[in-house]
Design an enzyme around this catalytic site. Structure first.
Site, PDB file in Angstrom:
ATOM      1  CB  VAL A 143      -0.930   0.032   1.234  1.00  0.00           C
ATOM      2  CG1 VAL A 143      -1.767   1.303   1.250  1.00  0.00           C
ATOM      3  CG2 VAL A 143      -1.837  -1.197   1.253  1.00  0.00           C
ATOM      4  N   GLY A 198       7.695   4.864 -17.525  1.00  0.00           N
ATOM      5  CA  GLY A 198       7.723   3.540 -16.874  1.00  0.00           C
ATOM      6  C   GLY A 198       6.820   3.450 -15.667  1.00  0.00           C
ATOM      7  CD  GLU A 201       0.775  -2.120 -11.721  1.00  0.00           C
ATOM      8  OE1 GLU A 201       0.875  -3.328 -11.893  1.00  0.00           O
ATOM      9  OE2 GLU A 201       1.203  -1.541 -10.713  1.00  0.00           O
ATOM     10  CE  LYS A 216      -1.109   0.471  -4.775  1.00  0.00           C
ATOM     11  NZ  LYS A 216      -0.656   1.468  -5.754  1.00  0.00           N
TER      12      LYS A 216
HETATM   13  N1  HSE Z   1       1.109   1.007 -10.577  1.00  0.00           N
HETATM   14  C1  HSE Z   1       1.125   1.485  -9.230  1.00  0.00           C
HETATM   15  C2  HSE Z   1       0.929   2.987  -9.246  1.00  0.00           C
HETATM   16  C3  HSE Z   1       2.418   1.247  -8.528  1.00  0.00           C
HETATM   17  O1  HSE Z   1       0.938   3.600 -10.302  1.00  0.00           O
HETATM   18  O2  HSE Z   1       0.779   3.549  -8.178  1.00  0.00           O
HETATM   19  C4  HSE Z   1       2.489   0.145  -7.594  1.00  0.00           C
HETATM   20  O3  HSE Z   1       1.364  -0.071  -6.831  1.00  0.00           O
END
Ligand code: HSE
Length: 439
Positions: A143, A198, A201, A216
């Site tokens: 989280v 980058g 996801e 989360k």
């Molecule tokens: N892809 C998630 C974000 C990162 O952009 O916050 C890891 O939880």
């Protein structure tokens, strides 16, 4: 008796196995190597990586893994007698991550994971297994990445009743919204920029549709309210229908658009919702820039707590994982959700339609006589009172952009108005509905 016992014989090293060596795994290796002595002093014993396992042994990760035992079979990490802690960094709610987690806890090993999807879906079962085996299950990195918010709520604020927790739980979305704010970029352009950095996801739907934030939020809710994790009860609306005009109009109204995960426990039950919202421009959440995350928890004695920091990335995520490992080295752990699984309540799902507040509604309509009357009629018939109505005459979205701000009213009335308008031939595309938060 002294609270600071005299040093006794040095404790044996804590032996750690890493499963999944991607960006985060590489960060954990680097951190354990770089801060080795400091970590040993703080933990009261050294922390040693004894084995690593990943899908591809020969991938160039920019780190030297040859000094650690390589296991092709991840389950060998669990079976090994010289492993005390398994660190799961494979990802995914099910599959090999879940198998490894179950086997590790079942074998009485400590488990550290960064896997929010797995904890959101299977956290209760895993916590029960950990309790049965009296072994730690730790998930700080799951989280808000590097922000030590699990520890803060579980320990630092543990004396408080927490009625509400909310925040920016997805860095990719926050980066996209900030890009749209600063550059007037479209959603597609800003998503492209996030991917180039980058951040997004592999499947950006997890980020932009609010699924990652929902995972989360469900974990935070269980921890804050002492309720059973229930990812099925979290509603998630993402940011992909936002247009540049939404960001501009929000700003003109003295607000900023943020993807907010909010969980609240009240008399009617537990409300858990991820959605884009208008946040007052002077609230700390409105100032959270780029890919950062922020969490607000409201305790009945401590008041409002605000945490901000990096929600992703190798360094911050490794920081959270290694903090969990240090806790295990010190034997500082307890029930994964701050109380035994059987003590967690099964709270009913709150009626989201009954929530009262102001709303922002944006429609794109054809430029025809009678369209405004149609909108006003739908609002009247659904019992929605309009506070302001903006039409700037732009046609950037192949239609006219109309923005309404409602007076405070139940969410179900706005939904009813939009259901009426969905049948109209003159409304083009999906409307954008955002609560205007009074925080
Ligand atoms: N892809 C998630 C974000 C990162 O952009 O916050 C890891 O939880």
């Amino acid at each position: 008796m002294s609270p600071h016992p005299a040093p006794t014989a040095p404790r044996p090293p804590l032996r750690v196995a890493l499963a999944g060596i991607g960006v985060v795994g590489g960060g954990v290796v680097r951190l354990l190597e770089a801060n080795r002595e400091l970590i040993a002093r703080r933990a009261g014993r050294s922390v040693e990586i004894v084995a690593v396992s990943a899908r591809d042994r020969h991938k160039d990760r920019g780190i030297d893994l040859t000094r650690y035992r390589w296991e092709d079979d991840m389950d060998a990490l669990v079976a090994a007698d010289d492993v005390d802690v398994v660190v799961e960094m494979i990802g995914g709610a099910d599959g090999s991550a879940l198998t490894l987690a179950r086997h590790a806890l079942g074998a009485g090993k400590a488990l550290v994971t960064a896997n929010k999807a797995m904890i959101a879906h299977h956290g209760l079962d895993l916590a029960r297994l950990a309790e049965e085996r009296d072994t730690p299950l730790k998930y700080e990195a799951a989280v808000a990445g590097g922000i030590p918010v699990i520890k803060a709520i579980r320990e630092g604020a543990s004396a408080n009743e927490i009625a509400r927790v909310y925040g920016i739980l997805n860095g990719t979305c926050n980066y996209i919204l900030t890009q749209m704010e600063r550059n007037g970029a479209s959603f597609a352009e800003a998503l492209g920029a996030a991917q180039a950095e980058g951040y997004a996801e592999a499947d950006p739907a997890f980020d932009v549709d609010g699924i990652d934030a929902a995972h989360k939020l469900s974990i935070l809710a269980a921890l804050c309210f002492g309720t059973r994790l229930d990812i099925g009860a979290v509603t998630a609306n993402g940011i992909r229908n936002l247009i540049a005009a939404d960001i501009r109009e929000a700003e003109a109204l003295g607000h900023r658009v943020r993807l907010i995960g909010m969980a609240e426990r009240n008399e009617s039950g537990l409300y858990q919702h991820v959605q884009p919202c208008l946040v007052p421009a002077d609230h700390p959440l409105a100032y959270v820039p780029g890919a950062l995350n922020a969490v607000v928890a409201e305790g009945n004695f401590v008041g409002r707590l605000f945490f901000e920091g990096a929600g992703a990335g190798a360094g911050p995520t490794a920081s959270a994982i290694v903090a969990d490992i240090i806790d295990i080295a010190r034997d500082e752990y307890g029930p994964a959700f701050a109380m035994p699984v059987d003590s967690l309540d099964a709270a009913p799902v709150a009626d989201a339609g009954a929530r009262v507040g102001k709303h922002y509604v944006r429609l794109i309509v054809e430029d025809r006589i009678g369209v405004l009357a149609e909108i006003a009629t739908a609002m009247r018939d659904a019992g929605v009172s309009i506070e302001s109505f903006i039409q700037r005459g732009t046609d950037e979205e192949d239609g006219v952009v109309i923005v309404l701000v409602t007076h405070a009213g139940p969410a179900r009335a706005i939904d009813a108005a939009l259901a009426i308008l969905a049948k109209s031939d003159h409304v083009v595309g999906a409307p954008m509905l955002m609560p205007i938060l009074a925080l």
